[in-house]
Scaffold this motif. Structure first.
Motif, mmCIF file in Angstrom:
data_model
loop_
_atom_site.group_PDB
_atom_site.id
_atom_site.type_symbol
_atom_site.label_atom_id
_atom_site.label_comp_id
_atom_site.label_asym_id
_atom_site.label_seq_id
_atom_site.Cartn_x
_atom_site.Cartn_y
_atom_site.Cartn_z
ATOM 1 N N VAL A 95 28.620 -27.981 32.852
ATOM 2 C CA VAL A 95 27.613 -27.068 32.597
ATOM 3 C C VAL A 95 27.614 -26.327 31.352
ATOM 4 O O VAL A 95 26.511 -26.311 30.738
ATOM 5 N N ASN A 96 28.630 -26.023 30.829
ATOM 6 C CA ASN A 96 28.726 -25.453 29.381
ATOM 7 C C ASN A 96 30.081 -25.552 28.714
ATOM 8 O O ASN A 96 31.076 -25.281 29.153
ATOM 9 N N CYS A 170 34.357 -15.364 32.354
ATOM 10 C CA CYS A 170 33.862 -16.859 31.756
ATOM 11 C C CYS A 170 33.653 -17.652 33.108
ATOM 12 O O CYS A 170 32.509 -18.300 33.093
ATOM 13 N N TYR A 173 30.543 -16.384 34.891
ATOM 14 C CA TYR A 173 29.213 -16.948 34.217
ATOM 15 C C TYR A 173 29.180 -18.593 34.652
ATOM 16 O O TYR A 173 27.936 -19.164 34.944
ATOM 17 N N LEU A 174 30.039 -19.511 34.636
ATOM 18 C CA LEU A 174 29.924 -20.841 34.743
ATOM 19 C C LEU A 174 29.666 -20.898 36.501
ATOM 20 O O LEU A 174 28.844 -21.738 36.894
ATOM 21 N N LEU A 176 27.955 -18.825 38.317
ATOM 22 C CA LEU A 176 26.568 -18.221 38.483
ATOM 23 C C LEU A 176 25.470 -19.351 37.929
ATOM 24 O O LEU A 176 24.527 -19.493 38.569
ATOM 25 N N ARG A 177 25.878 -19.736 36.676
ATOM 26 C CA ARG A 177 25.074 -20.928 36.055
ATOM 27 C C ARG A 177 24.787 -22.210 36.866
ATOM 28 O O ARG A 177 23.849 -22.924 36.796
ATOM 29 N N SER A 178 26.061 -22.480 37.222
ATOM 30 C CA SER A 178 25.995 -23.931 37.670
ATOM 31 C C SER A 178 25.553 -24.340 38.954
ATOM 32 O O SER A 178 24.954 -25.387 39.219
ATOM 33 N N LYS A 183 26.711 -18.224 44.645
ATOM 34 C CA LYS A 183 26.624 -17.287 43.627
ATOM 35 C C LYS A 183 27.052 -16.038 43.967
ATOM 36 O O LYS A 183 27.434 -15.464 43.293
ATOM 37 N N GLY A 186 30.265 -15.949 42.447
ATOM 38 C CA GLY A 186 30.284 -15.427 40.945
ATOM 39 C C GLY A 186 29.961 -14.072 40.498
ATOM 40 O O GLY A 186 30.530 -13.520 39.670
ATOM 41 N N ARG A 241 25.118 -31.530 43.067
ATOM 42 C CA ARG A 241 24.775 -30.579 41.878
ATOM 43 C C ARG A 241 25.673 -30.835 40.772
ATOM 44 O O ARG A 241 25.265 -30.943 39.649
ATOM 45 N N TRP A 245 24.326 -32.046 36.991
ATOM 46 C CA TRP A 245 24.666 -31.607 35.665
ATOM 47 C C TRP A 245 25.381 -32.626 34.730
ATOM 48 O O TRP A 245 25.035 -32.695 33.419
#
Length: 261
Positions: A95-96, A170, A173-174, A176-178, A183, A186, A241, A245
Motif C-alpha cells: 500500500v505504502n 500509521c 492510515y494504511l 483506511l487507504r488500503s 474502514k 481504520g 484487494r 495493490w
C-alpha cells in the motif's frame, strides 16, 4: 523471466498468503492483549496499594510468584511486538512502503522502551528479598524504594505509548487507504492512536488531569485494537484487494498472484 523487483515481491510472501499472515498477526495480537491486560492491569490491581508503600511491599513479598508472573507476561507482550512489526510491514508495504516501514520502526522503538522499563520493576524483588539490601537500610526506606519502580513504570508507560500512538495512527492510515480491512476499523484505530497521545502527553504535563481521564481514555484501545485483532484472526484481509495493490506496485504474472491465496 521475473524482473528483480518481481522476484523480491514474490520472495517476501513465499510460503504464506496475505490471509495467513493476517491471521498469524491476529493470533499474536490476541496474546499481546491478554498478556498486557494481565501484566498491566490485573497484577498491579491485586498487589499495589496506592499511596501505601508498606502494604504494597507486603503484598509483593507474600505473592512474589504472582508479581514475577506479571513481569514474565509483560516480557511475552514485548516479544510478540517484534513479529507483529514484521507481519504488518509485509501486509501493508504494497500500500505504502514508507508508511509501513515507519509503522514498524514506531513499534520497535516503543517495544525497546517498554522492555527496558521492565528491568526497573525487578528492583522491588531485590530490595525486598534476603540479599545484601535487607539489612542495609531501615525497613521503611526499603519499602519506599521498592514502591518507586511502580511509579516509574507509570512514567515508562506514558513515554512508550507515545510511540505506540504514532504506530496506531500509521496503521489506521494504511487500513483506511488500503481497503484490506473494513474502514470502520481504520476510524477506530485513528481515535485509538489519538487517545494514546492525549493521555501520554497529559500524564507527562498534568498527571492529576490525566488520572481523571481514566478509564474513558482507554476505551478507544478496547474497540480499536480489539476489533483489529478479531478481524485479523477471523477474516484475515481481503486477498483480492491485496493482489490489486501488489499488481499496482510490482507487476507479477497472474499465476503467481493466484498462488498467494
Amino acid at each position: 523471466m521475473p524482473t528483480g523487483r518481481e522476484t523480491t515481491a514474490i520472495a517476501s510472501v513465499k510460503g504464506a498468503s496475505p490471509r495467513q499472515l493476517a491471521r498469524t498477526a491476529g493470533a499474536l495480537y490476541l496474546i499481546n492483549i491478554v498478556g498486557g491486560a494481565f501484566a498491566i492491569s490485573v497484577v498491579p490491581a491485586m498487589l499495589v496499594v496506592q499511596g501505601d508503600a508498606a502494604a504494597t511491599a507486603q503484598n509483593i513479598q507474600t505473592h512474589e510468584l504472582l508479581y514475577r508472573a506479571g513481569l514474565a507476561a509483560h516480557v511475552v507482550v514485548t516479544v510478540t511486538n517484534v513479529p507483529l512489526a514484521v507481519l504488518f510491514y509485509e501486509l501493508f508495504k504494497v500500500v505504502n512502503r514508507r508508511i509501513a516501514l515507519l509503522d514498524a520502526f514506531f513499534i520497535l522503538v516503543a517495544t525497546a522502551l517498554e522492555a527496558a522499563g521492565l528491568v526497573n520493576q525487578f528492583a522491588s524483588l531485590a530490595l525486598l528479598g534476603n540479599g545484601p539490601y535487607a539489612d542495609a537500610l531501615p525497613t521503611a526506606q526499603l519499602q519506599a524504594l521498592a514502591y518507586l519502580p511502580g511509579d516509574l513504570s507509570h512514567i515508562d508507560y506514558s513515554i512508550h505509548t507515545v510511540f505506540f500512538g504514532f504506530d496506531i495512527i500509521c496503521t489506521a492510515y494504511l487500513v483506511l487507504r488500503s481497503g484490506l480491512l473494513p474502514k470502520a476499523i481504520g476510524v477506530l484505530l485513528a481515535v485509538d492512536g489519538l487517545a494514546y497521545l492525549v493521555y501520554s502527553f497529559t500524564d507527562l504535563l498534568a498527571p492529576e488531569l490525566a488520572a481523571g481521564l481514566v478509564p474513558w481514555i482507554q476505551l478507544p484501545a478496547l474497540f480499536g485494537e480489539g476489533s483489529l485483532c478479531l478481524w485479523l484472526l477471523v477474516a484475515g484481509v481481503d486477498v483480492e484487494r491485496w493482489k490489486q495493490w501488489a499488481q499496482a506496485t510490482t507487476p507479477t504474472r497472474p499465476g503467481q498472484l493466484e498462488a498467494m491465496r
